[in-house]
Design an enzyme around this catalytic site. Structure first.
Site, short mmCIF file in Angstrom:
data_model
loop_
_atom_site.label_atom_id
_atom_site.label_comp_id
_atom_site.label_asym_id
_atom_site.label_seq_id
_atom_site.Cartn_x
_atom_site.Cartn_y
_atom_site.Cartn_z
NE ARG A 113 -10.79 60.64 47.85
CZ ARG A 113 -10.21 61.30 46.94
NH1 ARG A 113 -9.79 60.72 45.86
NH2 ARG A 113 -9.73 62.55 47.35
CE1 TYR A 143 -12.24 73.65 43.76
CE2 TYR A 143 -12.79 75.21 45.65
CZ TYR A 143 -12.04 74.19 45.12
OH TYR A 143 -11.35 73.56 45.97
NE ARG A 160 -12.83 68.00 52.24
CZ ARG A 160 -12.20 67.79 50.90
NH1 ARG A 160 -12.05 66.58 50.68
NH2 ARG A 160 -12.11 68.72 50.08
CG ASP A 171 -17.79 69.39 48.09
OD1 ASP A 171 -16.75 68.74 48.54
OD2 ASP A 171 -17.77 70.46 47.43
NE ARG A 192 -17.58 59.01 46.39
CZ ARG A 192 -18.02 59.03 45.13
NH1 ARG A 192 -19.14 58.47 44.85
NH2 ARG A 192 -17.43 59.79 44.00
#
Ligand code: 1CP
Length: 348
Positions: free
Chosen positions: A30, A152, A26, A76, A39
């Site tokens: 962010r 998911y 990752r 992703d 973003r």
């Protein structure tokens, strides 16, 4: 393979060397102001993943800042259910959401037919990246493992206990096999196409593998991983694969012996001396600094980093975290980490 100019590829092919290569799970995201800036323009997250201009730029951000040895494709794991035709969206501050599969009949709404077209922007991103990376940087493609992606698809998003997905698997194991088989097929095709588009190494993320007892882990995580590795290797024998069966404890050893991957990514809880003695002779290992150490920084970070390096740095090893970097991590701490890893040499 010892002559490969790329340190990450050398390590994944089983060659030890100091300093070890480093990249971070990752690593785009962010915690980087330049990512938050993109973003903040308000594009939907999936749309960002499927816009090559933006995905290329975001992939390169941590490479420019830190000169990491691996550049992981910005995308992703839930792009695969999206490409199969499931409704997937990301809610700010909440995370991924999916229109959940509830009955085996719901599988009929998914199809492998549209996969190539839906994923074409990802392949375009990889093609552009392979022309733009520094020559010593390895381009890493990735996918989620079938179980983690299925969790998911069935839960409709993140889950604390995976109760709906696990209950389905235990109650109707043959049906669950069909869901996993569809994902083995989609994931294998996706990874093979990523290599054709320029990926030089691959990681398969089984982030939620750690919830199963042994027999179920073998059936729904280890066997599917073996099959994906077999298919990818049949198409591209020299491309190294890294598997991240997060949280499987002593079962890491079965993965090292049986899954066929070149390297295992170790979660934060795997004891270092045990990994050296039981895994590193069989596969290259990657890991496993606690990502939260990068929030604390300072002497804590320096000591924890040295501990990992001293334990694993003398065998085939890739420095990484034990899970993805958190949004609270400080970019300055990441810079200090890279500097420390690059300065490391074995003692004595
Ligand atoms: O901007 C945002 O708010 C989106 C946050 C975000 C990002 C930056 C998500 C949503 N996904 C990603 C990118 C991402 N995801 C990458 C790309 C690049 C890189 O590593 O630099 C990768 C490899 C992933 C993989 C991923 N997505 C995993 C496996 C790794 C892991 O951390 O365990 C998983 C489980 C996901 C699902 C997902 N996507 C996004 C979130 C917040 C989550 C996790 C939700 C949860 O905890 O259940």
């Amino acid at each position: 393979m010892t002559t490969d100019p790329k340190p990450l590829l050398r390590a994944l092919h089983g060659t030890a060397g100091a300093p070890p290569p480093i990249w971070l799970m990752r690593q785009a995201g962010r915690y980087l102001p330049e990512y938050r800036e993109i973003r903040a323009r308000g594009r939907d997250f999936l749309d960002v993943c499927l816009t090559p201009d933006l995905a290329v730029e975001i992939t390169l951000q941590p490479i420019r800042r830190f000169g990491l040895d691996g550049a992981i494709l910005f995308s992703d794991i839930l792009i695969v259910p999206h490409a199969l035709g499931q409704k997937v969206w990301f809610e700010d501050g909440v995370g991924p959401k999916l229109e959940p599969l509830r009955r085996i009949e719901d599988l009929k709404q998914l199809s492998l037919g549209g996969l190539d077209e839906a994923l074409a922007p990802v392949y375009e991103t990889l093609r552009r990246l392979s022309g733009e990376l520094p020559r010593e940087t390895t381009l890493i493609g990735f996918a989620g493992a079938p179980w983690t992606v299925a969790s998911y698809m069935i839960e409709g998003g993140s889950s604390k206990d995976y109760a709906t997905a696990k209950t389905w698997a235990y109650g109707a194991p043959k049906e669950f096999d069909r869901i996993i088989a569809l994902l083995v097929e989609a994931t294998s095709r996706y990874l093979i196409a990523q290599i054709a588009a320029g990926a030089e190494a691959l990681q398969i993320f089984d982030s939620w593998a750690g919830v199963w007892p042994e027999a179920a882990l073998r059936r729904w995580c280890l066997a599917p991983a073996q099959e994906i590795v077999r298919r990818v290797k049949a198409a591209h024998p020299t491309i190294p694969l890294i598997l991240f069966p997060r949280g499987v404890g002593p079962m890491y050893q079965a993965f090292a012996e049986e899954c066929g991957a070149d390297a295992l990514s170790l979660d934060t809880t795997v004891p270092l001396a045990w990994a050296r003695d039981h895994l590193q002779g069989k596969v290259a290992v990657q890991g496993n600094l606690d990502p939260l150490v990068l929030v604390a920084g300072g002497a804590t970070q320096a000591e924890a980093t040295a501990t990992v390096l001293d334990a694993l740095g003398s065998g085939p090893f890739v420095f990484n975290l034990g899970h993805g970097i958190t949004p609270q991590a400080s970019p300055d701490n990441v810079a200090a980490l890279v500097e420390q890893v690059r300065a490391w040499r074995p003692k004595g």
